[in-house]
Enzyme design. Structure first.
Site, PDB file in Angstrom:
ATOM      1  CB  ALA A 229      -0.836   0.015   1.003  1.00 11.59           C
ATOM      2  CG  ASP A 255     -14.049  -4.444   4.193  1.00 10.67           C
ATOM      3  OD1 ASP A 255     -13.948  -3.363   3.549  1.00 10.67           O
ATOM      4  OD2 ASP A 255     -14.677  -5.291   3.957  1.00 10.67           O
TER       5      ASP A 255
HETATM    6  P1  ATP Z   1     -11.389  -6.411  -0.647  1.00 16.07           P
HETATM    7  O1  ATP Z   1     -12.235  -5.607  -1.590  1.00 16.07           O
HETATM    8  O2  ATP Z   1     -11.259  -7.963  -1.344  1.00 16.07           O
HETATM    9  O3  ATP Z   1     -11.405  -6.454   0.848  1.00 16.07           O
HETATM   10  P2  ATP Z   1      -9.143  -4.546  -1.487  1.00 16.07           P
HETATM   11  O4  ATP Z   1      -9.158  -4.955  -2.855  1.00 16.07           O
HETATM   12  O5  ATP Z   1      -9.901  -3.562  -0.969  1.00 16.07           O
HETATM   13  O6  ATP Z   1      -9.794  -6.125  -0.758  1.00 16.07           O
HETATM   14  P3  ATP Z   1      -6.628  -5.256  -0.945  1.00 16.07           P
HETATM   15  O7  ATP Z   1      -5.512  -4.237  -1.674  1.00 16.07           O
HETATM   16  O8  ATP Z   1      -6.693  -6.557  -1.552  1.00 16.07           O
HETATM   17  O9  ATP Z   1      -7.720  -4.519  -0.753  1.00 16.07           O
HETATM   18  O10 ATP Z   1      -5.775  -5.534   0.478  1.00 16.07           O
HETATM   19  C1  ATP Z   1      -5.653  -4.526   1.300  1.00 16.07           C
HETATM   20  C2  ATP Z   1      -4.281  -4.661   2.094  1.00 16.07           C
HETATM   21  O11 ATP Z   1      -4.397  -5.777   2.683  1.00 16.07           O
HETATM   22  C3  ATP Z   1      -3.207  -4.524   1.119  1.00 16.07           C
HETATM   23  O12 ATP Z   1      -2.718  -3.281   1.050  1.00 16.07           O
HETATM   24  C4  ATP Z   1      -2.129  -5.534   2.196  1.00 16.07           C
HETATM   25  O13 ATP Z   1      -1.403  -4.568   3.015  1.00 16.07           O
HETATM   26  C5  ATP Z   1      -3.043  -6.568   2.565  1.00 16.07           C
HETATM   27  N1  ATP Z   1      -3.094  -7.883   1.787  1.00 16.07           N
HETATM   28  C6  ATP Z   1      -3.863  -8.051   0.859  1.00 16.07           C
HETATM   29  N2  ATP Z   1      -3.498  -9.067   0.268  1.00 16.07           N
HETATM   30  C7  ATP Z   1      -2.495  -9.620   1.065  1.00 16.07           C
HETATM   31  C8  ATP Z   1      -1.965 -10.851   0.829  1.00 16.07           C
HETATM   32  N3  ATP Z   1      -2.055 -11.741  -0.052  1.00 16.07           N
HETATM   33  N4  ATP Z   1      -0.927 -10.927   1.846  1.00 16.07           N
HETATM   34  C9  ATP Z   1      -0.716 -10.048   2.854  1.00 16.07           C
HETATM   35  N5  ATP Z   1      -1.226  -8.909   2.757  1.00 16.07           N
HETATM   36  C10 ATP Z   1      -2.304  -8.548   2.014  1.00 16.07           C
END
Ligand code: ATP
Length: 313
Positions: A229, A255
């Protein structure tokens, strides 16, 4: 007065072990981006209130019971007798990918109005957290989100908005039209890297972040799944790698991440500290089945930061 008020749709989820069409074992729980954030914040010791509309049905009872058990304030939840609580079926598609099927059209939340959420906003909060899912549910929730944003901003609360685009609910164009007018009232904007162009014009992340800061947003947080991130404000940009954890269920990571960020903000942590807590919570969500079940309490937070594989004694 709550630390954070969240407004949205909470649903019952039925999670199937394999492809739904084969039947077999399933697990019943609850979901909903804003409710997930409220539960995560409550576990960390913050006062979180969730406002929304549920049916007067068993799924609605499960949602309420879950929120109450997790210490979330539910004193402004609306119950309807003429519309059901939404339902989300989750299964595994060919290739092992997680898949969701929504049954939320005409749900109790699809007609959530500003008049219904107004008392919750007027109850007072340090911050209001919203997602781009609620305004996609119908014209009334769209108006409720817009009015709540303006009202919270007027009252001196910070506002956070997670873009959370749901392509099954509306188009990218409709989302852009609905969300962009909110930006002058938004303090913290959270988006996946592929959602930034919904809320800002420009070539690439740098330009889009600059456009968001110009529009009045103070903090921009960009999620990149397993790639980590980033954080941007008028002075600094920071990148945070994700933690390496066994991937059990990626749904809900966003979330959890958002709740970690907001928790850090409530605790007065600097941008590094907020991103670190967000990353820890995102990883905790990924490593456990369920959107919120595996999230830490405040007391468990330090242990999350330990290297993987260490036994807690
Ligand atoms: P969703 O809508 O499915 O809840 P999103 O797309 O809003 O997810 P992601 O970018 O997938 O959010 O994930 C948010 C954060 O969670 C990432 O920035 C990271 O810090 C952590 N994260 C996500 N996937 C992983 C993973 N495979 N391993 C470790 N940390 C993860």
């Amino acid at each position: 007065r709550a630390d954070v008020l969240t407004i949205g749709e909470a649903m019952v989820t039925v999670r199937c072990a394999g492809p739904l069409r084969l039947g077999g074992d399933s697990r019943v729980s609850t979901a909903g981006a804003e409710a997930n954030v409220a539960i995560a914040l409550s576990r960390l010791g913050h006062t979180a209130r969730w406002a929304g509309a549920l049916g007067s049905d068993e799924p609605g009872e499960l949602v309420l019971r879950t929120l109450r058990a997790e210490g979330v304030l539910t004193d402004h939840v609306v119950r309807r007798t003429d519309a059901p609580t939404g339902l989300l079926l989750r299964d595994t598609a060919a290739g092992g990918r997680a898949r969701v099927h929504y049954y939320r059209r005409d749900s109790a939340a699809s007609t959530l109005s500003w008049e219904e959420v107004r008392p919750a906003v007027e109850a007072g909060q340090a911050g209001l957290h919203l997602t781009g899912i609620t305004p996609a549910l119908g014209p009334a929730p769209l108006e409720a989100v817009a009015a709540a944003t303006r009202q919270a901003h007027r009252s001196g609360a910070w506002v956070s908005l997670d873009v959370n685009h749901r392509s099954l609910l509306w188009s990218r164009e409709a989302a852009a039209r609905a969300l962009r007018p909110l930006l002058p009232y938004v303090t913290v904007l959270i988006a996946s890297d592929d959602e930034l162009d919904l809320v800002a014009d420009g070539d690439g992340e740098r330009d889009r972040v600059a456009a968001l800061l110009d529009a009045g947003v103070e903090e921009v947080v960009v999620k990149r799944g397993a790639a980590g991130a980033s954080y941007h404000d008028a002075r600094t940009s920071i990148d945070a790698p994700a933690r390496t954890v066994p991937v059990v269920d990626v749904v809900g990571a966003g979330d959890a991440f958002t709740a970690g960020y907001l928790s850090g903000r409530l605790d007065g942590l600097d941008a590094y500290g907020r991103l670190e807590r967000a990353t820890l919570l995102g990883a905790a969500s990924v490593a456990c089945a369920g959107d919120w079940e595996g999230l830490p309490t405040r007391a468990e937070l330090p242990a999350l930061a330990l290297p993987e594989g260490e036994t807690l004694r």
